[in-house]
Design a protein around this motif. Structure first.
Motif, PDB file in Angstrom:
ATOM      1  N   ALA A  59     -17.891  29.303  27.333  1.00 42.45           N
ATOM      2  CA  ALA A  59     -17.755  27.952  26.767  1.00 42.45           C
ATOM      3  C   ALA A  59     -19.175  27.513  26.408  1.00 42.45           C
ATOM      4  O   ALA A  59     -20.047  27.460  27.283  1.00 42.45           O
ATOM      5  CB  ALA A  59     -17.125  27.010  27.778  1.00 42.45           C
ATOM      6  N   ILE A  60     -19.405  27.217  25.143  1.00 43.19           N
ATOM      7  CA  ILE A  60     -20.781  26.972  24.696  1.00 43.19           C
ATOM      8  C   ILE A  60     -21.310  25.640  25.237  1.00 43.19           C
ATOM      9  O   ILE A  60     -20.547  24.728  25.541  1.00 43.19           O
ATOM     10  CB  ILE A  60     -20.918  27.040  23.156  1.00 43.19           C
ATOM     11  N   ALA A  65     -22.168  22.817  21.044  1.00 43.32           N
ATOM     12  CA  ALA A  65     -20.862  22.246  20.706  1.00 43.32           C
ATOM     13  C   ALA A  65     -21.047  21.033  19.790  1.00 43.32           C
ATOM     14  O   ALA A  65     -20.296  20.841  18.834  1.00 43.32           O
ATOM     15  CB  ALA A  65     -20.121  21.860  21.979  1.00 43.32           C
ATOM     16  N   ARG A  74     -16.077  23.658   7.910  1.00 40.84           N
ATOM     17  CA  ARG A  74     -15.276  23.756   9.143  1.00 40.84           C
ATOM     18  C   ARG A  74     -14.839  22.364   9.572  1.00 40.84           C
ATOM     19  O   ARG A  74     -13.657  22.085   9.801  1.00 40.84           O
ATOM     20  CB  ARG A  74     -16.108  24.402  10.262  1.00 40.84           C
ATOM     21  N   TYR A 101      -6.269  18.020  23.082  1.00 40.57           N
ATOM     22  CA  TYR A 101      -7.501  18.531  22.458  1.00 40.57           C
ATOM     23  C   TYR A 101      -8.237  19.347  23.523  1.00 40.57           C
ATOM     24  O   TYR A 101      -8.848  18.792  24.444  1.00 40.57           O
ATOM     25  CB  TYR A 101      -8.336  17.335  21.976  1.00 40.57           C
ATOM     26  N   GLY A 103     -11.182  21.519  24.603  1.00 39.33           N
ATOM     27  CA  GLY A 103     -12.564  21.820  24.205  1.00 39.33           C
ATOM     28  C   GLY A 103     -13.068  20.765  23.239  1.00 39.33           C
ATOM     29  O   GLY A 103     -13.371  21.049  22.087  1.00 39.33           O
ATOM     30  N   THR A 104     -13.174  19.534  23.741  1.00 44.46           N
ATOM     31  CA  THR A 104     -13.600  18.408  22.876  1.00 44.46           C
ATOM     32  C   THR A 104     -15.060  18.488  22.497  1.00 44.46           C
ATOM     33  O   THR A 104     -15.473  17.839  21.537  1.00 44.46           O
ATOM     34  CB  THR A 104     -13.424  17.066  23.619  1.00 44.46           C
ATOM     35  N   GLY A 105     -15.860  19.272  23.321  1.00 41.67           N
ATOM     36  CA  GLY A 105     -17.299  19.157  23.153  1.00 41.67           C
ATOM     37  C   GLY A 105     -17.728  17.752  23.576  1.00 41.67           C
ATOM     38  O   GLY A 105     -16.918  16.994  24.135  1.00 41.67           O
ATOM     39  N   LEU A 110     -13.483  16.330  16.040  1.00 39.92           N
ATOM     40  CA  LEU A 110     -12.376  16.560  15.109  1.00 39.92           C
ATOM     41  C   LEU A 110     -11.304  15.479  15.208  1.00 39.92           C
ATOM     42  O   LEU A 110     -10.501  15.307  14.294  1.00 39.92           O
ATOM     43  CB  LEU A 110     -11.753  17.945  15.385  1.00 39.92           C
ATOM     44  N   GLU A 129     -12.146  19.353  28.659  1.00 44.08           N
ATOM     45  CA  GLU A 129     -13.462  19.963  28.446  1.00 44.08           C
ATOM     46  C   GLU A 129     -13.911  20.562  29.773  1.00 44.08           C
ATOM     47  O   GLU A 129     -13.734  19.960  30.827  1.00 44.08           O
ATOM     48  CB  GLU A 129     -14.454  18.904  27.924  1.00 44.08           C
ATOM     49  N   ILE A 130     -14.513  21.756  29.704  1.00 36.65           N
ATOM     50  CA  ILE A 130     -14.927  22.450  30.939  1.00 36.65           C
ATOM     51  C   ILE A 130     -16.374  22.117  31.321  1.00 36.65           C
ATOM     52  O   ILE A 130     -16.713  22.049  32.503  1.00 36.65           O
ATOM     53  CB  ILE A 130     -14.749  23.988  30.777  1.00 36.65           C
ATOM     54  N   THR A 157     -11.558  20.703  33.063  1.00 39.05           N
ATOM     55  CA  THR A 157     -10.880  21.898  33.576  1.00 39.05           C
ATOM     56  C   THR A 157     -11.087  23.063  32.607  1.00 39.05           C
ATOM     57  O   THR A 157     -11.553  22.873  31.482  1.00 39.05           O
ATOM     58  CB  THR A 157      -9.356  21.610  33.724  1.00 39.05           C
ATOM     59  N   ASP A 158     -10.713  24.249  33.070  1.00 40.77           N
ATOM     60  CA  ASP A 158     -10.684  25.421  32.198  1.00 40.77           C
ATOM     61  C   ASP A 158      -9.328  25.433  31.484  1.00 40.77           C
ATOM     62  O   ASP A 158      -8.290  25.621  32.128  1.00 40.77           O
ATOM     63  CB  ASP A 158     -10.867  26.687  33.050  1.00 40.77           C
ATOM     64  N   ALA A 159      -9.339  25.220  30.180  1.00 38.48           N
ATOM     65  CA  ALA A 159      -8.086  25.129  29.420  1.00 38.48           C
ATOM     66  C   ALA A 159      -7.322  26.451  29.425  1.00 38.48           C
ATOM     67  O   ALA A 159      -6.131  26.474  29.127  1.00 38.48           O
ATOM     68  CB  ALA A 159      -8.379  24.697  27.985  1.00 38.48           C
ATOM     69  N   GLU A 176     -10.708  24.402  18.909  1.00 37.42           N
ATOM     70  CA  GLU A 176     -11.627  25.197  18.102  1.00 37.42           C
ATOM     71  C   GLU A 176     -12.664  25.711  19.073  1.00 37.42           C
ATOM     72  O   GLU A 176     -13.672  25.081  19.318  1.00 37.42           O
ATOM     73  CB  GLU A 176     -12.236  24.364  16.961  1.00 37.42           C
ATOM     74  N   THR A 177     -12.323  26.834  19.699  1.00 36.01           N
ATOM     75  CA  THR A 177     -13.167  27.435  20.726  1.00 36.01           C
ATOM     76  C   THR A 177     -13.362  28.899  20.335  1.00 36.01           C
ATOM     77  O   THR A 177     -13.018  29.802  21.096  1.00 36.01           O
ATOM     78  CB  THR A 177     -12.470  27.313  22.106  1.00 36.01           C
TER      79      THR A 177
HETATM   80  C1  SAM Z   1     -17.023  25.268  19.513  1.00 33.76           C
HETATM   81  S1  SAM Z   1     -17.135  23.831  20.547  1.00 33.76           S
HETATM   82  C2  SAM Z   1     -16.260  22.676  19.553  1.00 33.76           C
HETATM   83  C3  SAM Z   1     -16.575  21.245  19.861  1.00 33.76           C
HETATM   84  C4  SAM Z   1     -15.762  20.221  19.074  1.00 33.76           C
HETATM   85  N1  SAM Z   1     -14.362  20.306  19.452  1.00 33.76           N
HETATM   86  C5  SAM Z   1     -15.868  20.470  17.595  1.00 33.76           C
HETATM   87  O1  SAM Z   1     -14.964  21.093  17.038  1.00 33.76           O
HETATM   88  O2  SAM Z   1     -16.842  20.075  16.981  1.00 33.76           O
HETATM   89  C6  SAM Z   1     -15.999  24.284  21.803  1.00 33.76           C
HETATM   90  C7  SAM Z   1     -15.947  23.359  23.019  1.00 33.76           C
HETATM   91  O3  SAM Z   1     -14.897  23.828  23.852  1.00 33.76           O
HETATM   92  C8  SAM Z   1     -15.317  23.882  25.207  1.00 33.76           C
HETATM   93  N2  SAM Z   1     -14.580  24.972  25.845  1.00 33.76           N
HETATM   94  C9  SAM Z   1     -14.697  26.294  25.580  1.00 33.76           C
HETATM   95  N3  SAM Z   1     -13.915  27.017  26.384  1.00 33.76           N
HETATM   96  C10 SAM Z   1     -13.256  26.122  27.158  1.00 33.76           C
HETATM   97  C11 SAM Z   1     -12.298  26.251  28.197  1.00 33.76           C
HETATM   98  N4  SAM Z   1     -11.891  27.458  28.594  1.00 33.76           N
HETATM   99  N5  SAM Z   1     -11.817  25.134  28.766  1.00 33.76           N
HETATM  100  C12 SAM Z   1     -12.245  23.900  28.376  1.00 33.76           C
HETATM  101  N6  SAM Z   1     -13.179  23.715  27.415  1.00 33.76           N
HETATM  102  C13 SAM Z   1     -13.678  24.817  26.810  1.00 33.76           C
HETATM  103  C14 SAM Z   1     -16.807  24.168  25.124  1.00 33.76           C
HETATM  104  O4  SAM Z   1     -17.451  23.757  26.314  1.00 33.76           O
HETATM  105  C15 SAM Z   1     -17.194  23.364  23.886  1.00 33.76           C
HETATM  106  O5  SAM Z   1     -17.527  22.075  24.240  1.00 33.76           O
END
Ligand code: SAM
Length: 328
Positions: A59-60, A65, A74, A101, A103-105, A110, A129-130, A157-159, A176-177
């Motif tokens: 997870a970045i 993010a 995108r 949603y 992985g909100t970052g 979005l 969001e993790i 949490t871990d989605a 969008e992960t």
């Molecule tokens: C590529 S960024 C996108 C951020 C924002 N949603 C956007 O589209 O601009 C992905 C986000 O998802 C979160 N993420 C990645 N894997 C995850 C997981 N397993 N559970 C929860 N969040 C996660 C990352 O920490 C990051 O903040």
């Protein structure tokens, strides 16, 4: 509501099919400034750069993010596709539309533009969001922009392992992960985990991601000469059909024959990623960092033959499209 008019103007530009080039870039600069001020995050901070390694993918970090917003097409196409998904849900039935949603970052980039088109009675969001820094930031962002009324819940949490509890039924699962070729990040395990807990008619955004094998013009030219077809597709159908065999979480192996030299224009072999967001909003080769072709080898010759490639999408130890080159 602070920034209400600015956000409405930004949304109008993002949803306009004619928006291109400088206007898109200036609009997203303005959107980024609003989000930076509201969240107060330090894009140069050390902690903000840290990624989370879940053991099943990356997870970045908060900074990376946040900066996804600068992947211009995108951001535009995902916001537009998500908007279309909400419109399509509203056309089907009455009542609020609920987006999960994942992985909100730090900014829920979005989602926020949609708040200028729908009220908090019409549109709900559950934010997952993790990353701790991004999780704190996304809550501040909603709060500072006066948009907290839209939020059903914030969940850290871990989605990919999260168990969805009852509550307002979900209509749209947005995540969008991903990176090009669905490498390293957790789009696939997240989609697998969440979609199998949701009703069949829930819309997945993006609705389809296709990785195919192709031939590029050359190493530098931004041009795809031929596309031999999909080698891995992530959509509701593949998720539904997914049935891991004992002892492995791999998706089934797919063998794609490589045409003989001379039968097709030759050049570097590459994996091509294309994304169907929703409602005709697509991202194709070179339009986004997510759809940049990745060279995997040279086109075979009689001295260096290649009959086919076996592609297996693996989830463990890290998400990756495994390739085995078959020479005869
Ligand atoms: C590529 S960024 C996108 C951020 C924002 N949603 C956007 O589209 O601009 C992905 C986000 O998802 C979160 N993420 C990645 N894997 C995850 C997981 N397993 N559970 C929860 N969040 C996660 C990352 O920490 C990051 O903040």
């Amino acid at each position: 509501m602070p920034h209400h008019q600015n956000l409405a103007d930004i949304t109008n530009v993002l949803l306009d099919e004619q928006t291109r080039g400088d206007l898109l870039s200036e609009t997203l600069d303005q959107y980024r400034d609003i989000l930076l001020t509201a969240s107060g995050i330090d894009l140069g901070g050390e902690e903000e750069m840290d990624c989370v390694h879940t053991g099943a993918g990356v997870a970045i970090g908060t900074t990376w993010a946040a900066l996804c917003i600068d992947d211009l097409l995108r951001t535009k196409r995902f916001v537009s596709g998500l908007y279309q998904a909400v419109v399509s849900t509203k056309a089907r039935r009455d009542g609020p539309v609920h987006i999960l949603y994942a992985g909100t970052g730090p900014w829920a980039t979005l989602f926020l533009p949609l708040t200028s088109r729908f009220s908090a009675q019409e549109l709900r969001v559950t934010c997952i969001e993790i990353n701790g820094g991004s999780y704190a930031s996304v809550q501040r962002t909603f709060d500072q922009l006066g948009l907290s009324d839209y939020v059903e819940a914030f969940i850290q949490t871990d989605a990919a392992t999260h168990v969805i509890s009852g509550g307002t039924p979900i209509d749209i699962m947005l995540t969008e992960t991903m990176q090009y070729c669905l490498i390293d990040e957790m789009q696939v395990p997240i989609a697998l985990n969440l979609m199998r807990q949701l009703a069949e008619d829930v819309i997945m955004v993006p609705e389809r991601i296709i990785v195919s094998l192709g031939v590029l013009e050359d190493e530098t030219n931004r041009f795809v000469r031929s596309d031999f077809g999909p080698v891995f597709t992530l959509d509701k159908a593949t998720l539904k059909a997914y049935l891991p065999i004992t002892g492995s979480l791999d998706f089934p192996t797919f063998r794609l024959p490589v045409p003989l030299p001379g039968k097709t224009p030759e050049g570097p072999l590459a994996l091509l990623t294309t994304i169907q967001v929703f409602g005709g909003q697509n991202l194709t080769h070179y339009e986004s960092g997510l759809t940049n072709p990745q060279i995997i080898g040279q086109y075979p010759t009689t001295d260096n033959p290649l009959a086919a490639i076996d592609f297996t999408y693996q989830l463990e130890p890290t998400p990756l499209l495994e390739m085995a080159f078959i020479n005869d």
